[in-house]
Design an enzyme around this catalytic site. Structure first.
Site, PDB file in Angstrom:
ATOM      1  N   LYS A 286      -2.038  -4.934   7.704  1.00  0.00           N
ATOM      2  CA  LYS A 286      -1.246  -3.857   7.117  1.00  0.00           C
ATOM      3  C   LYS A 286      -0.169  -3.477   8.120  1.00  0.00           C
ATOM      4  CE  LYS A 286      -1.765  -0.026   4.245  1.00  0.00           C
ATOM      5  NZ  LYS A 286      -2.726   0.653   3.400  1.00  0.00           N
TER       6      LYS A 286
ATOM      7  N   ASP B 163      -7.443   9.527   0.248  1.00  0.00           N
ATOM      8  CA  ASP B 163      -6.635   8.748  -0.692  1.00  0.00           C
ATOM      9  C   ASP B 163      -7.512   7.776  -1.479  1.00  0.00           C
ATOM     10  OD1 ASP B 163      -4.368   8.122  -2.055  1.00  0.00           O
ATOM     11  OD2 ASP B 163      -3.427   6.962  -0.446  1.00  0.00           O
TER      12      ASP B 163
ATOM     13  N   GLY C  71       0.855  -1.173   0.000  1.00  0.00           N
ATOM     14  CA  GLY C  71       0.000   0.000   0.000  1.00  0.00           C
ATOM     15  C   GLY C  71       0.890   1.221   0.000  1.00  0.00           C
TER      16      GLY C  71
ATOM     17  N   LYS D 147       3.321  -2.546   3.779  1.00  0.00           N
ATOM     18  CA  LYS D 147       3.031  -3.843   3.175  1.00  0.00           C
ATOM     19  C   LYS D 147       1.768  -4.445   3.789  1.00  0.00           C
ATOM     20  CE  LYS D 147       7.799  -5.040   2.126  1.00  0.00           C
ATOM     21  NZ  LYS D 147       8.884  -5.981   2.366  1.00  0.00           N
TER      22      LYS D 147
END
Ligand SMILES: *[C@@H]1O[C@H](CO)[C@@H](O)[C@H](O)[C@H]1NC(C)=O
Ligand SMILES: *[C@@H]1O[C@H](CO)[C@@H](O)[C@H](O)[C@H]1NC(C)=O
Ligand SMILES: *[C@@H]1O[C@H](CO)[C@@H](O)[C@H](O)[C@H]1NC(C)=O
Ligand SMILES: *[C@@H]1O[C@H](CO)[C@@H](O)[C@H](O)[C@H]1NC(C)=O
Ligand SMILES: *[C@@H]1O[C@H](CO)[C@@H](O)[C@H](O)[C@H]1NC(C)=O
Ligand SMILES: *[C@@H]1O[C@H](CO)[C@@H](O)[C@H](O)[C@H]1NC(C)=O
Ligand SMILES: *[C@@H]1O[C@H](CO)[C@@H](O)[C@H](O)[C@H]1NC(C)=O
Ligand SMILES: *[C@@H]1O[C@H](CO)[C@@H](O)[C@H](O)[C@H]1NC(C)=O
Ligand SMILES: *[C@@H]1O[C@H](CO)[C@@H](O)[C@H](O)[C@H]1NC(C)=O
Length: 659
Positions: free
Chosen positions: A377, A475, A357, A361
């Site tokens: 994550k 995002d 990401g 990772k």
């Protein structure tokens, strides 16, 4: 005539009774009592084992061990100076340190002493020494069972039985063996085989005959292996001690006596070898003891480990609950234990890697307890945020629940590293399917794409309006759109922007977000709004239809910026040309046109021209038609705002009047 018998009678009366002692000693030990004062006198290293075996020597070198009957026994008629007959039987075993190499031996001994001052081990068997050897004043009688051939003493071999009188050199000796009744062949027998051997020694004081008989059985064979004529009268003193002496030299053996019977009035009772204590038992006992002590130790060890781990667990638990209570996070996501997640992801193994990401990772994992599939994550937290702010942030996003959001299940913090646990999305992220450059295995059809667009708009609306406070995604992009096993679109990575420092990542700019999805005003003000989220959503709409990235570096200059290219095509009146060619025209044209126009609207440089998510959803659902885009005011770069004619029929467009 009358006188003749008188002197004989007188003579007879004058003589002491030519009989055996009044209370002829006879005894039998089928087991030795460890109380030596009542049973045996032990000297040297001799002792009695726990199960009642006389252990004369162990395998220590140059040692002497003796066990003697405690009381002196009359061996000779003091009047006639004739020795008495005697008979003895005993069971013994010689267990050498090194197989095949016995360490000296043992001797049945009749001697005037139990102490043997100055006696030496090795070939002297603890009975004599070099100066005493051979001196008739020793008054020593011994039957030796010798496992070492001593040439000085003229031993016949290293496995012999000998009769010694006052000296270690045998009067007569023979190779060890035994006879079986009815077979005249001497059976081989090795003294130091460790076997239980029974020996009988019988002295007939009338016939002056000494027999030595051996067997590995309880029953005494009729044939002795050694039978010699000898008068022991000069050897014996009136009172003698009987017992066993044994020694080791450089070579060593353990010498054991299991039982012993002695009789001066008749034949000594043979021993029942099967009912004597055994070495096996001894070893078993020892082993048993070892086994139990080892077992107890192991149990103790396991107990200690359990207690320690239990304590650590409880302390950790307490600490953790303390923390959670302290910060009132009981409504927030579950705090996971780092180890649990490490195990679930097989130690963050590369094989478990789902992707990178913008923030770190992502690993696939399976929780050991519940077998739940999760995505973990892993981000290094460089944020200057305090742990309290961080936790409140995590707890906020953890409480956001919507079917089009990827659910945050929990988190774990570990040494500046942050682990966020999400629902596992079976089909991965959208970018894997729509970008031509990713060579997807599968191309999403229009219906799937349209559904995903709708899903994401719902998710984003929930973030913007469905929660007590507005949550900005900051995002939105294809990489953050995840697809579950039913191909539902779910928005991931929301609300995280504050949690980590994007500055370290080259893909994302200093301003939070991803290039190509960044609203132009963001670079000026740096202040994210719902409107900047809408801008990014617009870019997402365009890329889903066009099947390419917002900025395609490999494309021709006019196609470089997706939004500009779509604008150009729109102006040229051939908007459908931008549609992903892989769909091969199998699209709902009305929907495609609507989504493209909506995409352009959302991608307006002017924030005020962008619709809200609520409006976006209305357009997508067809509740209200898209406003007609009337024209475009170019500001040189082609990236100006555009003017739309507000459709008065649309009640929700009140706000759009300000466009
Ligand atoms: C050992 O024998 C002595 C003498 O007979 C006796 O006084 C003592 O109690 C015995 N000890 C044991 C442990 O049998
Ligand atoms: C050995 O000692 C025990 C008691 O300590 C006694 O009962 C037993 O009779 C003794 N054995 C011999 C042969 O003296
Ligand atoms: C032999 O016995 C003696 C005396 O009990 C002891 O000191 C020695 O350690 C033992 N040696 C072996 C090898 O067991
Ligand atoms: C042998 O034993 C006797 C009697 O204790 C002692 O006088 C003599 O010195 C010993 N000889 C050796 C060589 O030890
Ligand atoms: C035998 O031993 C006795 C007493 O220990 C001693 O007087 C005598 O000299 C010794 N005889 C020999 C030949 O060594
Ligand atoms: C030992 O005894 C055997 C008979 O049993 C006899 O033949 C032999 O000569 C004797 N050896 C010695 C050294 O006396
Ligand atoms: C006597 O013993 C020997 C040696 O064990 C054996 O070979 C032989 O067959 C036995 N003879 C008889 C008659 O049992
Ligand atoms: C010795 O053995 C012989 C047989 O070899 C037997 O005749 C004799 O009676 C035995 N003597 C004793 C004292 O047992
Ligand atoms: C000793 O011998 C006599 C006579 O054969 C017998 O009655 C007695 O039981 C024997 N005792 C032992 C301890 O062998």
């Amino acid at each position: 005539m009358l006188l003749s018998p008188l002197p004989c009678l007188l003579f007879l009366l004058l003589l002491p009774p030519p009989t055996q002692p009044t209370s002829p000693p006879s005894f039998i030990y089928n087991i030795f009592n460890s109380n030596q004062s009542t049973n045996l006198t032990l000297t040297g290293i001799a002792d009695i084992t726990g199960n009642g075996i006389l252990h004369l020597t162990n395998v220590s070198s140059h040692q002497i061990g003796r066990g003697f009957y405690p009381d002196p026994i009359p061996f000779k008629n003091p009047a006639t100076q004739n020795a008495y007959s005697f008979s003895t039987a005993f069971a013994f075993s010689i267990v050498p340190k090194y197989r095949k190499l016995g360490g000296h031996g043992l001797a049945f001994t009749v001697s005037p002493t139990k102490d043997f001052p100055g006696a030496q081990p090795s070939q002297y068997l603890g009975l004599l020494n070099v100066t005493l050897n051979g001196n008739t004043s020793n008054h020593l009688f011994a039957v030796e069972f010798d496992t070492v051939q001593d040439f000085e003493l003229s031993d016949i071999n290293d496995n012999h039985v000998g009769v010694n009188i006052n000296r270690m050199k045998s009067v007569n000796s023979t190779k060890t063996g035994f006879f079986i009744d009815g077979n005249s062949t001497k059976q081989d027998l090795c003294l130091h085989s460790g076997k239980k051997i029974q020996a009988w020694i019988d002295y007939d004081a009338v016939k002056h005959q000494l027999n030595v008989t051996l067997s590995v059985f309880s029953k005494k064979p009729t044939t002795p292996i050694l039978s010699l004529p000898v008068d022991l009268s000069p050897v014996f003193q009136d009172f003698m001690y009987v017992g066993f002496s044994s020694s080791t030299g450089v070579l060593t053996s353990s010498h054991y006596i299991f039982g012993w019977s002695f009789n001066m009035t008749g034949n000594a009772e043979s021993l029942d070898l099967d009912h004597l204590p055994s070495l096996l038992e001894l070893k078993k006992n020892k082993k048993g003891f070892e086994f139990w002590s080892v077992l107890m130790f192991l149990i103790f060890l396991v107990f200690c480990i359990v207690v320690i781990f239990g304590a650590v667990y409880v302390i950790k638990r307490l600490k953790r609950t303390e923390v959670v209570e302290d910060w009132e996070l009981d409504l927030g996501p579950h705090p996971y234990c780092y180890k649990e997640l490490k195990e679930a992801t097989k130690g963050f193994h590369e094989k478990q890697l789902l992707g990178f990401g913008g923030s770190g990772k992502v690993y696939k994992g399976v929780l050991a307890d519940s077998k739940t599939e999760i995505a973990v994550k892993r981000i290094s937290r460089k944020s200057k945020q305090g742990p309290k702010e961080f936790l409140s942030e995590v707890s906020t996003i953890g409480r956001l629940r919507h079917r089009n959001l990827v659910q945050l299940l929990g988190w774990s913090g570990n040494k500046g590293e942050l682990l966020l646990v999400y629902d596992y999305m079976a089909n991965g992220s959208l970018d894997k399917y729509i970008y031509r450059s990713n060579n997807p295995k599968m191309i999403l059809n229009w219906d799937q794409r349209f559904k995903i667009i709708n899903d994401i708009s719902n998710g984003l609306l929930y973030l913007h309006e469905g929660w007590e406070q507005t949550v900005l995604h900051r995002d939105v992009k294809a990489g953050n759109v995840l697809l579950d096993s039913d191909w539902n679109g779910r928005l991931g990575d929301f609300g995280l922007a504050k949690l980590y420092d994007h500055g370290s990542n080259p893909i994302t700019t200093k301003v939070v977000g991803t290039l190509g999805y960044l609203a132009p005003e963001l670079t000026r003000t740096g202040k994210p709004t719902t409107s900047s989220d809408v801008y990014a959503f617009g870019a997402l709409l365009l890329e889903v239809v066009c099947g390419r990235r917002p900025i395609e570096l490999k494309a021709s200059p006019e196609e470089l910026i997706l939004v500009d290219w779509v604008w150009d095509k729109w102006r040229e009146g051939c908007l459908l040309e931008v549609v992903d060619s892989r769909l091969k025209g199998a699209v709902n044209e009305a929907e495609v046109m609507m989504v493209l126009k909506l995409g352009l609207m959302c991608s307006s440089d002017e924030p005020l021209f962008r619709p809200s998510l609520r409006q976006v959803i209305r357009y997508l659902k067809g509740v209200v038609p898209l406003p007609e885009i009337l024209g475009l005011l170019c500001d040189g770069g082609g990236k100006g705002g555009f003017v739309v004619k507000v459709d008065d029929s649309a009640p929700s467009l009140g706000k759009m009047k300000s466009w």
